[in-house]
Scaffold this motif. Structure first.
Motif, PDB file in Angstrom:
ATOM      1  N   ILE B  72       2.786 -23.700  53.130  1.00 26.19           N
ATOM      2  CA  ILE B  72       2.301 -22.292  52.761  1.00 26.19           C
ATOM      3  C   ILE B  72       1.095 -21.974  52.932  1.00 26.19           C
ATOM      4  CG2 ILE B  72       2.339 -21.365  50.618  1.00 26.19           C
ATOM      5  CD1 ILE B  72       4.720 -23.365  49.772  1.00 26.19           C
ATOM      6  N   CYS B  73      -0.024 -22.733  52.501  1.00 30.34           N
ATOM      7  CA  CYS B  73      -1.446 -22.468  52.276  1.00 30.34           C
ATOM      8  C   CYS B  73      -1.325 -22.138  53.704  1.00 30.34           C
ATOM      9  CB  CYS B  73      -2.260 -24.037  52.027  1.00 30.34           C
ATOM     10  SG  CYS B  73      -2.073 -24.224  51.243  1.00 30.34           S
ATOM     11  N   PHE B  74      -0.485 -22.478  54.931  1.00 31.03           N
ATOM     12  CA  PHE B  74      -1.011 -22.491  56.531  1.00 31.03           C
ATOM     13  C   PHE B  74      -0.745 -20.952  56.998  1.00 31.03           C
ATOM     14  CE2 PHE B  74      -0.353 -21.966  60.947  1.00 31.03           C
ATOM     15  CZ  PHE B  74      -1.636 -22.514  61.956  1.00 31.03           C
ATOM     16  N   TYR B  75       0.845 -20.624  56.105  1.00 28.93           N
ATOM     17  CA  TYR B  75       1.060 -19.281  56.060  1.00 28.93           C
ATOM     18  C   TYR B  75       0.500 -17.916  55.560  1.00 28.93           C
ATOM     19  CZ  TYR B  75       4.136 -15.613  54.781  1.00 28.93           C
ATOM     20  OH  TYR B  75       5.105 -13.715  55.173  1.00 28.93           O
ATOM     21  N   LEU B  76      -0.363 -18.347  54.940  1.00 35.73           N
ATOM     22  CA  LEU B  76      -1.534 -17.265  53.505  1.00 35.73           C
ATOM     23  C   LEU B  76      -2.520 -17.322  54.823  1.00 35.73           C
ATOM     24  CD1 LEU B  76      -1.427 -18.295  49.639  1.00 35.73           C
ATOM     25  CD2 LEU B  76       0.510 -16.589  50.951  1.00 35.73           C
ATOM     26  N   ALA B  77      -2.860 -18.418  55.335  1.00 39.12           N
ATOM     27  CA  ALA B  77      -4.376 -18.821  55.788  1.00 39.12           C
ATOM     28  C   ALA B  77      -3.955 -18.361  57.699  1.00 39.12           C
ATOM     29  CB  ALA B  77      -5.043 -19.501  55.483  1.00 39.12           C
ATOM     30  N   ASN B  78      -3.809 -18.099  57.562  1.00 41.67           N
ATOM     31  CA  ASN B  78      -3.107 -18.242  59.150  1.00 41.67           C
ATOM     32  C   ASN B  78      -3.498 -16.670  59.719  1.00 41.67           C
ATOM     33  OD1 ASN B  78      -1.950 -17.935  62.234  1.00 41.67           O
ATOM     34  ND2 ASN B  78      -0.052 -18.354  61.725  1.00 41.67           N
ATOM     35  N   GLY B  79      -4.561 -16.751  61.171  1.00 41.92           N
ATOM     36  CA  GLY B  79      -5.177 -15.423  61.413  1.00 41.92           C
ATOM     37  C   GLY B  79      -6.430 -15.483  60.367  1.00 41.92           C
ATOM     38  N   THR B  80      -7.173 -15.852  59.815  1.00 46.56           N
ATOM     39  CA  THR B  80      -8.333 -16.362  58.684  1.00 46.56           C
ATOM     40  C   THR B  80      -9.351 -17.013  59.194  1.00 46.56           C
ATOM     41  OG1 THR B  80      -7.732 -17.209  56.543  1.00 46.56           O
ATOM     42  CG2 THR B  80      -6.791 -15.021  56.814  1.00 46.56           C
ATOM     43  N   LYS B  81     -10.335 -16.944  58.824  1.00 42.60           N
ATOM     44  CA  LYS B  81     -11.096 -17.563  58.958  1.00 42.60           C
ATOM     45  C   LYS B  81     -11.185 -19.782  58.445  1.00 42.60           C
ATOM     46  CE  LYS B  81     -14.691 -16.967  55.467  1.00 42.60           C
ATOM     47  NZ  LYS B  81     -13.358 -16.542  54.207  1.00 42.60           N
ATOM     48  N   LEU B  82     -10.154 -19.552  57.682  1.00 47.18           N
ATOM     49  CA  LEU B  82      -9.912 -20.617  57.231  1.00 47.18           C
ATOM     50  C   LEU B  82      -9.671 -22.025  57.501  1.00 47.18           C
ATOM     51  CD1 LEU B  82      -8.637 -20.120  53.222  1.00 47.18           C
ATOM     52  CD2 LEU B  82     -10.672 -20.827  53.910  1.00 47.18           C
ATOM     53  N   ILE B  83      -8.845 -21.476  59.062  1.00 45.30           N
ATOM     54  CA  ILE B  83      -8.028 -21.837  60.287  1.00 45.30           C
ATOM     55  C   ILE B  83      -9.506 -22.418  61.469  1.00 45.30           C
ATOM     56  CG2 ILE B  83      -6.547 -22.327  62.067  1.00 45.30           C
ATOM     57  CD1 ILE B  83      -4.388 -21.116  59.614  1.00 45.30           C
ATOM     58  N   PHE B  88      -8.082 -28.111  69.996  1.00 46.66           N
ATOM     59  CA  PHE B  88      -9.069 -29.244  69.213  1.00 46.66           C
ATOM     60  C   PHE B  88      -8.614 -29.337  67.401  1.00 46.66           C
ATOM     61  CE2 PHE B  88     -10.819 -32.760  67.904  1.00 46.66           C
ATOM     62  CZ  PHE B  88      -9.659 -34.277  68.813  1.00 46.66           C
ATOM     63  N   ASP B  89      -9.403 -27.983  67.014  1.00 45.81           N
ATOM     64  CA  ASP B  89      -9.547 -27.983  66.147  1.00 45.81           C
ATOM     65  C   ASP B  89      -8.866 -27.587  65.168  1.00 45.81           C
ATOM     66  OD1 ASP B  89     -12.368 -29.147  66.575  1.00 45.81           O
ATOM     67  OD2 ASP B  89     -13.407 -27.239  66.568  1.00 45.81           O
ATOM     68  N   GLN B  90      -7.851 -27.383  65.420  1.00 43.76           N
ATOM     69  CA  GLN B  90      -6.509 -26.109  64.438  1.00 43.76           C
ATOM     70  C   GLN B  90      -6.025 -27.672  64.623  1.00 43.76           C
ATOM     71  OE1 GLN B  90      -4.932 -23.505  67.079  1.00 43.76           O
ATOM     72  NE2 GLN B  90      -6.206 -21.621  66.078  1.00 43.76           N
ATOM     73  N   ALA B  91      -5.409 -28.832  65.566  1.00 50.32           N
ATOM     74  CA  ALA B  91      -5.038 -29.839  64.819  1.00 50.32           C
ATOM     75  C   ALA B  91      -5.081 -30.829  64.361  1.00 50.32           C
ATOM     76  CB  ALA B  91      -4.796 -29.981  66.304  1.00 50.32           C
ATOM     77  N   ASP B  92      -7.074 -30.421  64.515  1.00 54.58           N
ATOM     78  CA  ASP B  92      -7.205 -31.829  63.573  1.00 54.58           C
ATOM     79  C   ASP B  92      -7.537 -31.462  62.372  1.00 54.58           C
ATOM     80  OD1 ASP B  92      -9.132 -33.963  62.946  1.00 54.58           O
ATOM     81  OD2 ASP B  92     -10.319 -33.000  63.678  1.00 54.58           O
ATOM     82  N   MET B  93      -7.420 -29.977  61.955  1.00 53.63           N
ATOM     83  CA  MET B  93      -7.110 -30.013  60.623  1.00 53.63           C
ATOM     84  C   MET B  93      -5.725 -30.075  60.256  1.00 53.63           C
ATOM     85  SD  MET B  93      -6.932 -25.675  58.909  1.00 53.63           S
ATOM     86  CE  MET B  93      -5.395 -25.497  60.039  1.00 53.63           C
ATOM     87  N   LEU B  94      -4.489 -29.509  60.950  1.00 56.80           N
ATOM     88  CA  LEU B  94      -3.180 -30.422  60.898  1.00 56.80           C
ATOM     89  C   LEU B  94      -3.131 -32.033  60.306  1.00 56.80           C
ATOM     90  CD1 LEU B  94      -0.955 -28.094  62.844  1.00 56.80           C
ATOM     91  CD2 LEU B  94      -1.431 -27.825  60.170  1.00 56.80           C
ATOM     92  N   LYS B 153     -20.357 -32.304  56.386  1.00 55.92           N
ATOM     93  CA  LYS B 153     -20.400 -30.724  55.258  1.00 55.92           C
ATOM     94  C   LYS B 153     -18.519 -30.970  55.026  1.00 55.92           C
ATOM     95  CE  LYS B 153     -23.079 -27.131  54.421  1.00 55.92           C
ATOM     96  NZ  LYS B 153     -23.554 -25.849  54.091  1.00 55.92           N
ATOM     97  N   TRP B 154     -18.005 -30.393  55.768  1.00 55.92           N
ATOM     98  CA  TRP B 154     -16.672 -30.318  56.357  1.00 55.92           C
ATOM     99  C   TRP B 154     -16.132 -31.265  56.799  1.00 55.92           C
ATOM    100  CZ3 TRP B 154     -16.877 -27.625  51.782  1.00 55.92           C
ATOM    101  CH2 TRP B 154     -18.147 -26.173  51.753  1.00 55.92           C
ATOM    102  N   PHE B 155     -14.533 -31.016  56.674  1.00 55.14           N
ATOM    103  CA  PHE B 155     -13.338 -32.573  57.423  1.00 55.14           C
ATOM    104  C   PHE B 155     -13.793 -31.636  58.658  1.00 55.14           C
ATOM    105  CE2 PHE B 155     -12.586 -34.310  52.995  1.00 55.14           C
ATOM    106  CZ  PHE B 155     -12.078 -35.595  54.017  1.00 55.14           C
ATOM    107  N   VAL B 156     -13.566 -30.609  59.096  1.00 59.27           N
ATOM    108  CA  VAL B 156     -12.900 -30.269  60.399  1.00 59.27           C
ATOM    109  C   VAL B 156     -14.280 -29.586  61.035  1.00 59.27           C
ATOM    110  CG1 VAL B 156     -11.085 -29.314  61.993  1.00 59.27           C
ATOM    111  CG2 VAL B 156     -10.625 -31.500  60.258  1.00 59.27           C
ATOM    112  N   ALA B 157     -15.046 -30.102  61.743  1.00 57.79           N
ATOM    113  CA  ALA B 157     -15.227 -28.125  63.024  1.00 57.79           C
ATOM    114  C   ALA B 157     -16.841 -27.659  62.570  1.00 57.79           C
ATOM    115  CB  ALA B 157     -14.296 -27.239  63.508  1.00 57.79           C
ATOM    116  N   ASP B 158     -16.789 -28.498  61.795  1.00 52.74           N
ATOM    117  CA  ASP B 158     -18.176 -28.207  60.441  1.00 52.74           C
ATOM    118  C   ASP B 158     -18.036 -26.349  59.923  1.00 52.74           C
ATOM    119  OD1 ASP B 158     -21.097 -28.486  59.821  1.00 52.74           O
ATOM    120  OD2 ASP B 158     -21.712 -27.246  61.652  1.00 52.74           O
ATOM    121  N   GLN B 159     -17.103 -26.395  59.439  1.00 53.67           N
ATOM    122  CA  GLN B 159     -16.476 -25.287  58.910  1.00 53.67           C
ATOM    123  C   GLN B 159     -15.327 -24.905  57.806  1.00 53.67           C
ATOM    124  OE1 GLN B 159     -14.647 -23.172  62.388  1.00 53.67           O
ATOM    125  NE2 GLN B 159     -13.645 -22.195  60.058  1.00 53.67           N
ATOM    126  N   PHE B 160     -16.280 -24.692  56.549  1.00 60.53           N
ATOM    127  CA  PHE B 160     -14.583 -24.608  55.314  1.00 60.53           C
ATOM    128  C   PHE B 160     -13.241 -24.703  55.993  1.00 60.53           C
ATOM    129  CE2 PHE B 160     -13.129 -22.711  51.588  1.00 60.53           C
ATOM    130  CZ  PHE B 160     -12.428 -24.398  51.080  1.00 60.53           C
TER     131      PHE B 160
END
Lengths: 205, 205
Positions: B72-83, B88-94, B153-160
């Motif tokens: 559900i989080c992925f659905y709401l955030a798809n296409g936003t800066k939260l992903i 590679f970074d998308q997979a690392d977030m998952l 600072k953040w888990f993935v890709a130096d961004q929240f």
């Protein structure tokens, strides 16, 4: 994509789903085998260089390491037809992949590991106490899958996707965890559709 | 996106992570509360109309229903800066989101549920036998997070990203499961960064 190394234990369904994804998208993987029964993924070197979580599978891509089976499948399949178009269908595919790791794998895969690799007699008391709960939860997972497939060919969006691959991996060997798949005719037909696809590779390939 | 209904139990971290995602991307959710202690998500109507898996959260979007918190989080955030951008970074977030559901939630969230909602005295023998294992696995999960955040600072890709949101949900209430967060200074600093963001909402909002 080339030069990818899969750090794995070949009999693991979590590793197999990655090889099956790679076969469907035409990516070659170099395979590096670890004996998890001998603790080869818990050595200081493995924890430092490959995965601090001490588990397989891990995909090595240049100087980067990616753990978690379903995340690796997503990486290999990103931008291919194994991931449906549309935000809802993409999320629905991930829904089944999260469900697999939470409701399916800890029951069916863990029971398979306990029965095949560890052996009933070698289980701890705490593990033995969980058998009934895992058996019931595994049956509930298979029920839910069978009901979902009653009216569908594939799990999501009327197309073969990562959801099917990730759920197939441990479902098709559920008999090794003493789950009787003959009780689930829609699952059996779905597995046959997957196993007869041209790109299919088996767990033992 | 509008007209979305979140079927939830408000105190659940899995439901909170969805509200936190929605706050960060500016989506309004209608909230519908269920008392999971009274079995309100196991009624025939709920299983038929909302989620055959009998769990919250579920997002209702028109005539479609989406279970699994991280999907559900992925659905709401798809296409936003939260992903993050990049495969590679998308997979690392998952990777961190799957890790959360496999290594973090079943230990820290389950211990919190057992201690707060069920109560030690009401646990079954099979549950009580799992406490030590879940305690050890929860500590290992927090160790791994703290080490990862030592240099980031953040888990993935130096961004929240969603990885931070999904891990924050149950980590910030780990004290309710009797895990001492003061032992993890990098986690504490990371939580402070999240809690002072302008878009932040708390579990009790």
């Amino acid at each position: 994509m080339s030069g990818l190394i899969l750090h794995e234990y070949g009999r693991s369904g979590n590793c197999y789903k990655i090889r099956l994804t790679a076969a469907h998208v035409g990516i070659e993987l170099e395979r590096r085998e670890y004996d998890i029964m001998k603790g080869e993924t818990r050595t200081p070197e493995y924890l430092r260089d490959v995965n601090p979580n001490g588990r397989i599978p891990v995909l090595e891509d240049g100087d980067r390491f990616l753990p978690e089976s379903n995340a690796i499948c997503f990486y290999l399949a990103n931008g291919t037809k194994l991931i449906p178009d549309g935000h809802f269908d993409q999320a629905d595919m991930l829904r089944w992949m999260f469900w697999e790791q939470y409701n399916h794998e800890p029951n069916i895969a863990t029971m398979r590991f306990w029965l095949r690799n560890v052996g009933l007699d070698a289980l701890t008391d705490a593990q033995r106490m969980q058998i009934k709960g895992k058996r019931d939860a595994g049956l509930a997972a298979l029920d839910l899958m069978d009901n979902h497939l009653d009216s569908r060919k594939w799990f999501v969006a009327d197309q073969f996707s990562l959801a099917d691959i990730c759920l197939f991996a441990y479902t098709h060997v559920a008999d090794e965890a003493e789950f009787d798949l003959e009780a689930y005719p829609s699952i059996v037909r779905w597995m046959e559709r997957i196993m007869t696809m041209e790109e299919h590779v088996s767990l033992d390939d």
